[in-house]
Structure formats: structure tokens, C-alpha cells
Motif scaffolding. Sequence first.
Motif, PDB file in Angstrom:
ATOM      1  N   LEU A  79       2.545 -31.290 -57.120  1.00 29.16           N
ATOM      2  CA  LEU A  79       3.044 -30.966 -55.791  1.00 29.16           C
ATOM      3  C   LEU A  79       4.375 -30.236 -55.881  1.00 29.16           C
ATOM      4  N   TRP A  80       5.238 -30.673 -56.794  1.00 35.29           N
ATOM      5  CA  TRP A  80       6.530 -30.015 -56.972  1.00 35.29           C
ATOM      6  C   TRP A  80       6.344 -28.565 -57.402  1.00 35.29           C
ATOM      7  N   PHE A  81       5.472 -28.331 -58.381  1.00 33.92           N
ATOM      8  CA  PHE A  81       5.238 -26.971 -58.850  1.00 33.92           C
ATOM      9  C   PHE A  81       4.606 -26.105 -57.749  1.00 33.92           C
ATOM     10  N   ALA A  82       3.717 -26.693 -56.954  1.00 31.13           N
ATOM     11  CA  ALA A  82       3.093 -25.930 -55.866  1.00 31.13           C
ATOM     12  C   ALA A  82       4.145 -25.476 -54.868  1.00 31.13           C
ATOM     13  N   ARG A  83       5.091 -26.339 -54.560  1.00 24.16           N
ATOM     14  CA  ARG A  83       6.139 -25.983 -53.610  1.00 24.16           C
ATOM     15  C   ARG A  83       7.082 -24.918 -54.165  1.00 24.16           C
ATOM     16  N   MET A  84       7.327 -24.959 -55.467  1.00 28.19           N
ATOM     17  CA  MET A  84       8.267 -24.030 -56.081  1.00 28.19           C
ATOM     18  C   MET A  84       7.651 -22.660 -56.365  1.00 28.19           C
ATOM     19  N   ALA A  85       6.331 -22.625 -56.579  1.00 31.49           N
ATOM     20  CA  ALA A  85       5.673 -21.383 -56.997  1.00 31.49           C
ATOM     21  C   ALA A  85       5.449 -20.439 -55.825  1.00 31.49           C
ATOM     22  N   HIS A  86       5.302 -19.158 -56.131  1.00 29.22           N
ATOM     23  CA  HIS A  86       4.949 -18.177 -55.102  1.00 29.22           C
ATOM     24  C   HIS A  86       3.527 -18.438 -54.635  1.00 29.22           C
ATOM     25  N   ASP A  87       3.347 -18.468 -53.332  1.00 26.36           N
ATOM     26  CA  ASP A  87       2.026 -18.715 -52.753  1.00 26.36           C
ATOM     27  C   ASP A  87       1.486 -17.406 -52.169  1.00 26.36           C
ATOM     28  N   PRO A  88       0.467 -16.802 -52.773  1.00 28.15           N
ATOM     29  CA  PRO A  88      -0.064 -15.537 -52.260  1.00 28.15           C
ATOM     30  C   PRO A  88      -0.695 -15.679 -50.876  1.00 28.15           C
ATOM     31  N   ASP A  89      -0.949 -16.916 -50.472  1.00 31.03           N
ATOM     32  CA  ASP A  89      -1.576 -17.158 -49.174  1.00 31.03           C
ATOM     33  C   ASP A  89      -0.568 -17.655 -48.142  1.00 31.03           C
ATOM     34  N   TRP A  90       0.736 -17.389 -48.389  1.00 29.46           N
ATOM     35  CA  TRP A  90       1.775 -17.963 -47.543  1.00 29.46           C
ATOM     36  C   TRP A  90       1.679 -17.478 -46.097  1.00 29.46           C
ATOM     37  N   GLY A  91       1.274 -16.222 -45.903  1.00 29.87           N
ATOM     38  CA  GLY A  91       1.199 -15.682 -44.555  1.00 29.87           C
ATOM     39  C   GLY A  91       0.217 -16.434 -43.686  1.00 29.87           C
ATOM     40  N   ARG A  92      -0.949 -16.706 -44.247  1.00 26.21           N
ATOM     41  CA  ARG A  92      -1.959 -17.453 -43.499  1.00 26.21           C
ATOM     42  C   ARG A  92      -1.505 -18.895 -43.270  1.00 26.21           C
ATOM     43  N   GLN A  93      -0.835 -19.471 -44.274  1.00 25.22           N
ATOM     44  CA  GLN A  93      -0.397 -20.856 -44.160  1.00 25.22           C
ATOM     45  C   GLN A  93       0.680 -21.023 -43.096  1.00 25.22           C
ATOM     46  N   ILE A  94       1.642 -20.112 -43.056  1.00 28.65           N
ATOM     47  CA  ILE A  94       2.684 -20.242 -42.046  1.00 28.65           C
ATOM     48  C   ILE A  94       2.110 -20.011 -40.655  1.00 28.65           C
ATOM     49  N   GLY A  95       1.045 -19.219 -40.571  1.00 23.61           N
ATOM     50  CA  GLY A  95       0.359 -19.034 -39.296  1.00 23.61           C
ATOM     51  C   GLY A  95      -0.241 -20.348 -38.811  1.00 23.61           C
ATOM     52  N   ARG A  96      -0.806 -21.115 -39.731  1.00 23.58           N
ATOM     53  CA  ARG A  96      -1.358 -22.426 -39.376  1.00 23.58           C
ATOM     54  C   ARG A  96      -0.254 -23.358 -38.897  1.00 23.58           C
ATOM     55  N   TYR A  97       0.876 -23.326 -39.594  1.00 24.73           N
ATOM     56  CA  TYR A  97       1.986 -24.190 -39.212  1.00 24.73           C
ATOM     57  C   TYR A  97       2.528 -23.822 -37.833  1.00 24.73           C
ATOM     58  N   GLU A  98       2.584 -22.537 -37.540  1.00 21.61           N
ATOM     59  CA  GLU A  98       3.054 -22.100 -36.223  1.00 21.61           C
ATOM     60  C   GLU A  98       2.122 -22.607 -35.122  1.00 21.61           C
ATOM     61  N   GLU A  99       0.840 -22.658 -35.405  1.00 20.02           N
ATOM     62  CA  GLU A  99      -0.116 -23.183 -34.427  1.00 20.02           C
ATOM     63  C   GLU A  99       0.085 -24.675 -34.197  1.00 20.02           C
ATOM     64  N   GLU A 100       0.511 -25.406 -35.222  1.00 18.71           N
ATOM     65  CA  GLU A 100       0.688 -26.855 -35.135  1.00 18.71           C
ATOM     66  C   GLU A 100       2.078 -27.255 -34.651  1.00 18.71           C
ATOM     67  N   ALA A 101       3.027 -26.339 -34.684  1.00 18.97           N
ATOM     68  CA  ALA A 101       4.435 -26.669 -34.431  1.00 18.97           C
ATOM     69  C   ALA A 101       4.675 -27.194 -33.019  1.00 18.97           C
ATOM     70  N   VAL A 102       5.605 -28.137 -32.932  1.00 17.18           N
ATOM     71  CA  VAL A 102       6.066 -28.637 -31.628  1.00 17.18           C
ATOM     72  C   VAL A 102       7.453 -28.080 -31.316  1.00 17.18           C
ATOM     73  N   SER A 103       8.114 -27.521 -32.321  1.00 11.98           N
ATOM     74  CA  SER A 103       9.403 -26.862 -32.117  1.00 11.98           C
ATOM     75  C   SER A 103       9.574 -25.777 -33.173  1.00 11.98           C
ATOM     76  N   ILE A 104      10.239 -24.699 -32.794  1.00 10.25           N
ATOM     77  CA  ILE A 104      10.530 -23.616 -33.728  1.00 10.25           C
ATOM     78  C   ILE A 104      11.975 -23.175 -33.526  1.00 10.25           C
ATOM     79  N   LYS A 105      12.756 -23.285 -34.597  1.00 10.41           N
ATOM     80  CA  LYS A 105      14.129 -22.805 -34.595  1.00 10.41           C
ATOM     81  C   LYS A 105      14.175 -21.537 -35.442  1.00 10.41           C
TER      82      LYS A 105
END
Length: 271
Positions: A79-105
Motif C-alpha cells: 500500500l505504501w509503494f502504491a501511494r508513492m508510485a506514479h499512477d498512470p490511471d490517476w485521472g480516472r481515479q481522481i474523477g471517481r473521488y470527485e464524484e464521491e466527495a462531500v467537500s472540495i477545497k
Amino acid sequence: MPIVRDPLDPRISMWHFLAFCMRFFREKMGLSLTQCGEIMGLARSSVSNLESGRRRPQDDQMRKLDMAYGTGVLFQVLLWFARMAHDPDWGRQIGRYEEEAVSIKSYHGQVIPLALQTDDYTWAYVRASKFKDLDASMARRTAKKKAYWEKGDSLLTWTVLDEAVLARPVGGREAMRKQLEHLLELADLQYVSIRIVPFSSGEYMGVDGWLQILGLEDRDVGYSGAQSGGRLIESPGEVRDLSITFDRISVKAASEEASREIIKQYLERYT
């Protein structure tokens, strides 16, 4: 019959490798999704989402797996290495998080964030981009803005902008006038906060690039922007540091009421 999905390709990213290992060890131990969920304190569907890469695991869940499987700290380290490594799918993942978010700063020193843009403002930056299919790019951004505001007051929005954003006449004077009027309309919503860091504040931490902190139901994740890309941040410690940066930038910002007055001053220049 239940749908049986092939395991993820562990060569794509560390997140895929972690999900692959979760499924591999569970099946090796002869456990069902439900039984694995009982170990981690999750529902069967949540385990399925973790193993398919649709959701990201957390520290306590990986500790429980290591204890149950006798794998030492294997899953915690993965899990630590996954968080530290470059994620080629980050764009899609952050899109999912934005859909789930209850607040955005968010903070930006160069551009008004997409969710707060008028279509004319968005189109001006689409035309200035390197994308070949401008219409498709515009359609994606317009759809994203629409989805953002469809959440209504269930999504709290805190935005801090540098005064330089107001001074730049993106799309021309008329487009910028409408954009500033739009900001004032949004600022009147109870679930939206817009604050401006005035030039008079002098130096501050925001020169490093823009940032975003997404508040989910169970945790926060962050995004740190930079020229030609950025980085999705999921490590609790790094997200905490990013939150501190946002707070330190916010200290330099004017109050909500004073920020409205700054926006109105620029609006007069474009009128």
C-alpha cells in the motif's frame, strides 16, 4: 450466476499489483469475498471493489490482512509503494473521488477552477490548449461542470484564488465580465466559499502550484498540480501536509465579504 472477473494486470501499476495480490492471497487461503470482508470489516461488495481496482484500500484494512494471512507487513508495504508510485490511471481515479466527495477545497493562482468557470471562460482555455479535438475536450469539461453542481448543497466548496486570476482577461473583456458576475453569484450560495489572496498580501506559499483536497466520507485525498501534470495524493501524512499548506494560503486571503469587494472592483474594469 455470479459474475467472475479476470484479475487485474499487475504490470499496469502498483495499485493493480496490490489488488492482484489481494485476490491471489484470498483465493489461495480458500476464502470467499464475504469471509475476506469479515476479516477487514467490510461488506462483500467492498472487497470486490478493492480487488477490481474500483476502490483503494486503507492502512487498517491492510494490517488486518497481514495479521490474518501471516504475511508480516507485506500488504502494508504494498500500500505504501502504491501511494508513492506514479499512477498512470490517476485521472480516472481522481474523477471517481470527485464524484464521491462531500467537500472540495482548492487553491489556484493562475486559473479559475473548472467547476467555477463559465462556458466562455472554459472555451478560451480549451482553444489555448494542445488538444486536437477541441469540441470533444469542451464537451468533457462542460459535462464535468454540470455533474459538479448537480450535487447541490451536498457538496461544500471552498475556493481560494490569487488576485492575478481576476486581472487576466481570459476570453476578452466581455467573457471576463460574465465570469466575474458568475463568481459573485456562486459566492452567494451558502455551500460555496470564494476568497481572494490580494496582491497586498505579498509573498505566500501558493507560488508552488495549485492544489485540491477532496473530503470523502471516511478520509481526505489530495491533488497537487504542476506544469504538464500533477500528482494524486492518498497517503494520510501527505494529505495532512497539503491541508496545512491550504490553511497557510487561506490565512493570506481576504475574508469572504472583502473578497466579494475585490471581485466587484475588477468587474467594474471589465464593464
